[in-house]
Design an enzyme around this catalytic site. Structure first.
Site, PDB file in Angstrom:
ATOM      1  N   ASP A 149      -3.282   2.443   0.269  1.00  0.00           N
ATOM      2  CA  ASP A 149      -2.779   1.442  -0.713  1.00  0.00           C
ATOM      3  C   ASP A 149      -1.203   0.821  -0.372  1.00  0.00           C
ATOM      4  O   ASP A 149      -0.941   0.016  -0.967  1.00  0.00           O
ATOM      5  CB  ASP A 149      -2.796   2.058  -1.940  1.00  0.00           C
ATOM      6  N   SER A 173      -2.827  -3.683  -7.734  1.00  0.00           N
ATOM      7  CA  SER A 173      -3.907  -3.430  -7.075  1.00  0.00           C
ATOM      8  C   SER A 173      -5.116  -3.471  -8.281  1.00  0.00           C
ATOM      9  O   SER A 173      -4.817  -3.065  -9.331  1.00  0.00           O
ATOM     10  CB  SER A 173      -4.235  -1.886  -6.601  1.00  0.00           C
ATOM     11  N   GLN A 231      -9.776  -4.025  -0.482  1.00  0.00           N
ATOM     12  CA  GLN A 231      -8.898  -4.160  -1.438  1.00  0.00           C
ATOM     13  C   GLN A 231      -8.872  -5.550  -2.024  1.00  0.00           C
ATOM     14  O   GLN A 231      -8.662  -6.719  -1.384  1.00  0.00           O
ATOM     15  CB  GLN A 231      -7.537  -3.450  -1.547  1.00  0.00           C
TER      16      GLN A 231
END
Length: 277
Positions: A192, A216, A266
């Site tokens: 991430d 996110s 993502q």
């Protein structure tokens, strides 16, 4: 964020409160909300604690629902949804202040033989020993001192692998125990770190730019082949689309020998708050 790899390993070693109920501590950080990779890694650690050790995680899908509060612990409740002959499934709810901040579904598999193919590893990369550290690159691009970036990401060694700004060498900043579940959790944490930034590159913007509000929204990770998170992995990233204040990015993680270890996708918020469109 963790100030050393030892701190990260301790962060992923959750406290068991009750059967299928765990508490994750918080590190010292200057971030305004909990780093998404921390929640991913801790949620995977909670799920892994409820699965037979010979079953290995092969995929996870998570949704970030609320900003995490860095001042209080996070409670993780993994639900043992299924244990079949080969696969096990878990659903994990992460909560703070009595409300869910993150949902994750994860699937584990007993290893078995099968067909095998993969996309080749990109070529013409700067070797990790010669590649500039990410903190140095971000200092030049953002104006924030490299020491500040180093303090936040000290548990990881991240270096720029190509001029495009979408390829990085990444590994844990030290030696990890021989624990496959731990290596998967560290990779989830690291996955991430740079990915959302790939959706800003086509616009000449970097993460940390005050004109962008980033966060996110969801995160998916597939584990393909054996790897060690304390050895160099090439993180090759791309962003097929950005629209409606959201950026979509994908990534592939290769071992230094060229094996495709994992794939990532993502979508994140990249809301312009001081940018002329």
């Amino acid at each position: 964020m963790p100030e050393s790899l030892e701190d990260l390993v301790e962060l992923l070693d959750l406290e068991m409160i009750e059967v299928d109920l765990f508490r994750g501590r918080q590190p010292e950080t200057s971030l305004q909300r909990v780093f998404g990779g921390q929640v991913l890694g801790q949620a995977l650690a909670a799920a892994s604690r409820t699965v037979e050790s010979e079953r290995v995680v092969h995929s996870l899908h998570g949704y970030f629902l609320r900003p995490g509060d860095t001042a209080v612990p996070i409670i993780y409740r993994p639900e043992p949804t299924r244990d079949g002959g080969t696969f096990s499934s878990r659903r994990v709810v992460a909560s703070q202040h009595g409300k869910p901040i993150f949902y994750m579904s994860a699937s584990f598999q007993r290893p078995e033989p099968g067909l095998d193919h993969q996309d080749p590893m990109p070529e013409d990369l700067v070797p990790p020993e010669e590649a500039p550290r990410l903190a140095t690159v971000l200092e030049a691009r953002s104006g924030r001192k490299a020491a500040d970036w180093d303090k936040e990401w000290a548990a990881l060694d991240v270096r720029l692998a190509g001029l495009s700004g979408r390829q990085f060498w990444i590994r844990a900043a030290g030696k990890l125990p021989d624990d496959r579940a731990l290596h998967a959790c560290v990779l989830a944490y690291a996955s991430d770190l740079t990915l959302l930034g790939a959706s800003l590159l086509p616009h000449g913007i970097v993460i940390g730019d005050p004109r962008i509000q980033p966060a996110s929204l969801d995160h998916a990770l597939w584990f393909h082949r054996d790897f060690r998170a304390d050895e160099w992995l090439l993180y090759d990233q791309a962003s097929p689309s950005a629209s409606n204040a959201r950026g979509f990015a994908t990534g592939r993680l290769y071992t230094e020998s060229g094996h495709l270890a994992a794939s990532v996708a993502q979508e994140g918020l990249i809301r312009p708050i001081g940018l002329d469109l």
